[in-house]
Design a protein around this motif. Sequence first.
Motif, PDB file in Angstrom:
ATOM      1  N   ILE A  51       6.090  13.767  -3.588  1.00 50.91           N
ATOM      2  CA  ILE A  51       7.658  13.856  -2.611  1.00 50.91           C
ATOM      3  C   ILE A  51       7.883  12.397  -2.293  1.00 50.91           C
ATOM      4  CG2 ILE A  51       6.976  16.173  -1.494  1.00 50.91           C
ATOM      5  CD1 ILE A  51       6.217  14.536   1.035  1.00 50.91           C
ATOM      6  N   HIS A  52       7.079  11.268  -2.415  1.00 53.63           N
ATOM      7  CA  HIS A  52       7.570   9.874  -2.134  1.00 53.63           C
ATOM      8  C   HIS A  52       8.012   9.198  -3.252  1.00 53.63           C
ATOM      9  CE1 HIS A  52       6.110  10.562   1.854  1.00 53.63           C
ATOM     10  NE2 HIS A  52       5.089  10.547   1.500  1.00 53.63           N
ATOM     11  N   ASP A  53       8.075   9.955  -4.424  1.00 56.63           N
ATOM     12  CA  ASP A  53       8.452   9.173  -5.701  1.00 56.63           C
ATOM     13  C   ASP A  53       9.883   8.451  -5.542  1.00 56.63           C
ATOM     14  OD1 ASP A  53       8.219   8.520  -8.391  1.00 56.63           O
ATOM     15  OD2 ASP A  53       9.075  10.104  -9.176  1.00 56.63           O
ATOM     16  N   HIS A  54      10.749   9.050  -4.836  1.00 52.76           N
ATOM     17  CA  HIS A  54      12.204   8.347  -4.701  1.00 52.76           C
ATOM     18  C   HIS A  54      12.112   7.143  -3.745  1.00 52.76           C
ATOM     19  CE1 HIS A  54      11.855  10.755  -1.231  1.00 52.76           C
ATOM     20  NE2 HIS A  54      12.902  10.439  -0.812  1.00 52.76           N
ATOM     21  N   ILE A  55      11.120   6.957  -3.081  1.00 50.86           N
ATOM     22  CA  ILE A  55      11.366   5.855  -2.254  1.00 50.86           C
ATOM     23  C   ILE A  55      10.215   4.894  -2.335  1.00 50.86           C
ATOM     24  CG2 ILE A  55      12.892   6.567  -0.347  1.00 50.86           C
ATOM     25  CD1 ILE A  55      10.348   7.407   1.274  1.00 50.86           C
ATOM     26  N   CYS A  56       9.170   5.270  -3.209  1.00 46.41           N
ATOM     27  CA  CYS A  56       7.717   4.523  -3.459  1.00 46.41           C
ATOM     28  C   CYS A  56       8.109   3.389  -4.309  1.00 46.41           C
ATOM     29  CB  CYS A  56       6.697   5.346  -3.491  1.00 46.41           C
ATOM     30  SG  CYS A  56       5.394   4.612  -3.852  1.00 46.41           S
ATOM     31  N   GLU A  57       7.647   2.296  -4.051  1.00 44.28           N
ATOM     32  CA  GLU A  57       7.725   1.199  -5.054  1.00 44.28           C
ATOM     33  C   GLU A  57       6.313   1.146  -5.826  1.00 44.28           C
ATOM     34  OE1 GLU A  57       8.750  -2.511  -3.334  1.00 44.28           O
ATOM     35  OE2 GLU A  57      10.516  -1.688  -2.525  1.00 44.28           O
ATOM     36  N   GLU A  83      -6.496   5.951  -7.685  1.00 41.82           N
ATOM     37  CA  GLU A  83      -6.731   5.847  -6.098  1.00 41.82           C
ATOM     38  C   GLU A  83      -5.148   6.685  -5.783  1.00 41.82           C
ATOM     39  OE1 GLU A  83      -8.782   2.110  -4.595  1.00 41.82           O
ATOM     40  OE2 GLU A  83      -7.673   1.843  -6.385  1.00 41.82           O
ATOM     41  N   PHE A  84      -4.146   6.535  -6.595  1.00 41.04           N
ATOM     42  CA  PHE A  84      -2.634   6.922  -6.433  1.00 41.04           C
ATOM     43  C   PHE A  84      -2.462   8.366  -6.655  1.00 41.04           C
ATOM     44  CE2 PHE A  84      -3.157   2.392  -7.447  1.00 41.04           C
ATOM     45  CZ  PHE A  84      -2.989   1.793  -6.356  1.00 41.04           C
ATOM     46  N   GLN A  85      -2.699   9.463  -5.671  1.00 39.39           N
ATOM     47  CA  GLN A  85      -2.671  10.743  -6.019  1.00 39.39           C
ATOM     48  C   GLN A  85      -1.283  11.226  -5.253  1.00 39.39           C
ATOM     49  OE1 GLN A  85      -4.215  12.459  -8.082  1.00 39.39           O
ATOM     50  NE2 GLN A  85      -5.153  10.594  -8.851  1.00 39.39           N
ATOM     51  N   PRO A  86      -0.588  12.006  -5.847  1.00 37.92           N
ATOM     52  CA  PRO A  86       0.755  12.589  -5.374  1.00 37.92           C
ATOM     53  C   PRO A  86       0.457  13.315  -4.352  1.00 37.92           C
ATOM     54  CG  PRO A  86       0.195  13.534  -7.619  1.00 37.92           C
ATOM     55  CD  PRO A  86      -0.771  12.579  -7.386  1.00 37.92           C
ATOM     56  N   VAL A  87       1.368  13.136  -3.345  1.00 41.20           N
ATOM     57  CA  VAL A  87       1.555  13.817  -1.828  1.00 41.20           C
ATOM     58  C   VAL A  87       2.438  15.170  -2.141  1.00 41.20           C
ATOM     59  CG1 VAL A  87       1.976  13.752   0.576  1.00 41.20           C
ATOM     60  CG2 VAL A  87       1.015  11.721  -0.687  1.00 41.20           C
ATOM     61  N   MET A 116       4.542  -1.163  -9.832  1.00 39.11           N
ATOM     62  CA  MET A 116       3.999  -0.332 -10.916  1.00 39.11           C
ATOM     63  C   MET A 116       3.827   1.235 -10.285  1.00 39.11           C
ATOM     64  SD  MET A 116       1.002  -0.151 -13.574  1.00 39.11           S
ATOM     65  CE  MET A 116       1.379  -1.490 -14.968  1.00 39.11           C
ATOM     66  N   LYS A 117       4.738   2.140 -11.046  1.00 32.72           N
ATOM     67  CA  LYS A 117       4.281   3.503 -11.092  1.00 32.72           C
ATOM     68  C   LYS A 117       3.521   4.240 -11.979  1.00 32.72           C
ATOM     69  CE  LYS A 117       6.405   5.696  -7.611  1.00 32.72           C
ATOM     70  NZ  LYS A 117       7.917   5.649  -7.616  1.00 32.72           N
ATOM     71  N   PHE A 118       3.204   5.682 -11.804  1.00 34.12           N
ATOM     72  CA  PHE A 118       2.402   6.225 -12.720  1.00 34.12           C
ATOM     73  C   PHE A 118       2.942   7.576 -12.970  1.00 34.12           C
ATOM     74  CE2 PHE A 118       0.316   3.807  -9.395  1.00 34.12           C
ATOM     75  CZ  PHE A 118      -0.032   2.818 -10.135  1.00 34.12           C
ATOM     76  N   VAL A 167       0.891  -1.091   0.048  1.00 40.58           N
ATOM     77  CA  VAL A 167      -0.009  -0.081   0.212  1.00 40.58           C
ATOM     78  C   VAL A 167       1.222   1.213   0.008  1.00 40.58           C
ATOM     79  CG1 VAL A 167      -1.678   1.441   1.156  1.00 40.58           C
ATOM     80  CG2 VAL A 167      -1.720  -1.225   1.225  1.00 40.58           C
ATOM     81  N   PRO A 168       0.773   1.827  -0.999  1.00 36.33           N
ATOM     82  CA  PRO A 168       1.969   3.083  -1.193  1.00 36.33           C
ATOM     83  C   PRO A 168       1.410   4.416   0.125  1.00 36.33           C
ATOM     84  CG  PRO A 168       1.002   2.423  -3.434  1.00 36.33           C
ATOM     85  CD  PRO A 168       0.241   1.741  -2.499  1.00 36.33           C
ATOM     86  N   PHE A 169       2.429   5.162  -0.119  1.00 34.46           N
ATOM     87  CA  PHE A 169       2.431   6.168   1.069  1.00 34.46           C
ATOM     88  C   PHE A 169       1.181   7.112   0.797  1.00 34.46           C
ATOM     89  CE2 PHE A 169       6.845   5.248   0.515  1.00 34.46           C
ATOM     90  CZ  PHE A 169       7.471   5.056   1.808  1.00 34.46           C
ATOM     91  N   CYS A 170       0.813   7.458  -0.373  1.00 30.22           N
ATOM     92  CA  CYS A 170      -0.181   8.259  -0.582  1.00 30.22           C
ATOM     93  C   CYS A 170      -1.495   7.686   0.193  1.00 30.22           C
ATOM     94  CB  CYS A 170      -0.522   8.693  -2.017  1.00 30.22           C
ATOM     95  SG  CYS A 170      -0.591   7.032  -3.147  1.00 30.22           S
ATOM     96  N   LEU A 171      -1.710   6.553   0.252  1.00 29.38           N
ATOM     97  CA  LEU A 171      -2.735   5.954   0.946  1.00 29.38           C
ATOM     98  C   LEU A 171      -2.809   5.690   2.369  1.00 29.38           C
ATOM     99  CD1 LEU A 171      -4.026   3.586  -1.856  1.00 29.38           C
ATOM    100  CD2 LEU A 171      -4.863   5.680  -1.371  1.00 29.38           C
ATOM    101  N   GLN A 201       1.729  10.324 -12.722  1.00 28.79           N
ATOM    102  CA  GLN A 201       1.372  11.514 -11.497  1.00 28.79           C
ATOM    103  C   GLN A 201       2.616  11.279 -10.475  1.00 28.79           C
ATOM    104  OE1 GLN A 201      -0.658   8.859 -12.315  1.00 28.79           O
ATOM    105  NE2 GLN A 201      -1.963   8.305 -10.759  1.00 28.79           N
ATOM    106  N   CYS A 202       2.929  10.215 -10.432  1.00 29.32           N
ATOM    107  CA  CYS A 202       3.943   9.871  -9.319  1.00 29.32           C
ATOM    108  C   CYS A 202       5.209  10.918  -9.270  1.00 29.32           C
ATOM    109  CB  CYS A 202       4.632   8.666  -9.348  1.00 29.32           C
ATOM    110  SG  CYS A 202       3.195   7.204  -8.746  1.00 29.32           S
ATOM    111  N   ARG A 203       5.399  11.455 -10.477  1.00 24.44           N
ATOM    112  CA  ARG A 203       6.813  12.577 -10.550  1.00 24.44           C
ATOM    113  C   ARG A 203       6.533  13.838  -9.732  1.00 24.44           C
ATOM    114  NH1 ARG A 203       7.041  10.070 -15.808  1.00 24.44           N
ATOM    115  NH2 ARG A 203       5.765  11.737 -16.947  1.00 24.44           N
TER     116      ARG A 203
HETATM  117  S1  SF4 Z   1       1.445   8.990  -5.576  1.00 27.06           S
HETATM  118 FE1  SF4 Z   1       2.536   7.465  -6.742  1.00 27.06          FE
HETATM  119  S2  SF4 Z   1       4.867   7.926  -5.760  1.00 27.06           S
HETATM  120 FE2  SF4 Z   1       3.320   8.791  -4.519  1.00 27.06          FE
HETATM  121  S3  SF4 Z   1       2.780   7.488  -2.978  1.00 27.06           S
HETATM  122 FE3  SF4 Z   1       1.345   7.124  -4.601  1.00 27.06          FE
HETATM  123  S4  SF4 Z   1       2.172   5.445  -5.725  1.00 27.06           S
HETATM  124 FE4  SF4 Z   1       3.626   6.184  -4.505  1.00 27.06          FE
END
Ligand code: SF4
Length: 322
Positions: free
Chosen positions: A287-293, A307-311, A278-280, A236-240, A282-284
């Motif tokens: 702020i967690h892009d560099h550590i998020c899988e 559901e995965f919206q950048p922080v 997988m990344k997307f 579960v990525p950081f954004c959630l 919008q992940c660019r």
């Molecule tokens: S937006 Fe992308 S990089 Fe940021 S926490 Fe979610 S999945 Fe990871």
Amino acid sequence: MPVKKNLQHCGCRKKRAVIVVGFKCINDCHFCVAADKRTLGDKSTEDIMREMGDSWKDGAREVLFTGGECSVREDIFELVAHARKMGFEQVYLQTNGRMFSSMAFCEKILLAGMTIFNPALHGPTAEIHDRLTRAPGSFRQTVLGIHNIRKIARGRVPILTNSVVTKINYPHLPALAELLASLRVSVMQFAFVHAMGHASSSFDEIVPRKTDAIPYIREGIRIGKQKGIRVMVEAVPFCLLQGYEDSVSELYIPPVDLWDKGWRIEQFEIVRKNEAKMKFPQCRRCIHDHICEGPWREYPEHFGSDEFQPVERESLVVKNSP
Ligand code: SF4
């Protein structure tokens, strides 16, 4: 006040050999990622010992036995003892925990040298757990196994539980966190189901939307923390998990030398990040892009990435590994 800066990977972990000992199992979990491999059978004792030797030479200092079900092997005591004799500092048994309902088994495996007990419990009641494992009586045995290890090892062997989050059990995660706290486990992990094997063939029945499960995962984390128990969340990525970023398991997974049946991946973490997850676009902006899988790729392939919206703000630094 905690120092505010970006999250970082914990760089303190030793390389771990993860050895799939084979695919024999006494459960038939609804979400089993190895379901398609069951007919491949088990590895020989000699093969596993050779794999341990190769990993040791290549720098691994921890070994984790997984399967299938490692504890049903007659040679499991011999394998654990061999690992300790070789010098492995930690010997994990990732297990459904059912064999540990026998006190004699627990005494023998501790004597052999198991240092970390890693059982799976997927629900707070027999109705939920046994429905997921499709093995009547498994809840009672696994809970008894946790009791037994806690009683005999008296805190010398950490108990790290794993609970797979599915459509069937996610509303019950807070009750599961309460149960695990009452069992006084050391760390509990909620692992979002990976849609492979049975979880792929039963996708609609088993895989929930992450945003549906998140409120219950967050409540489970809150309960665990309130009771002084560390709670980790995998896939579960950081954004959630905003506010609970230090519970993201991927921050703490060490370098892994993976031995499946018939093939080895020496740096599994690279394959996990680059191919299995997988990344997307919008992940660019995150702020967690560099550590998020990102999530396992099967999830967005089915549900998309909305559901995965950048922080876009700062978070707290991770200070402790589990
Ligand atoms: S937006 Fe992308 S990089 Fe940021 S926490 Fe979610 S999945 Fe990871």
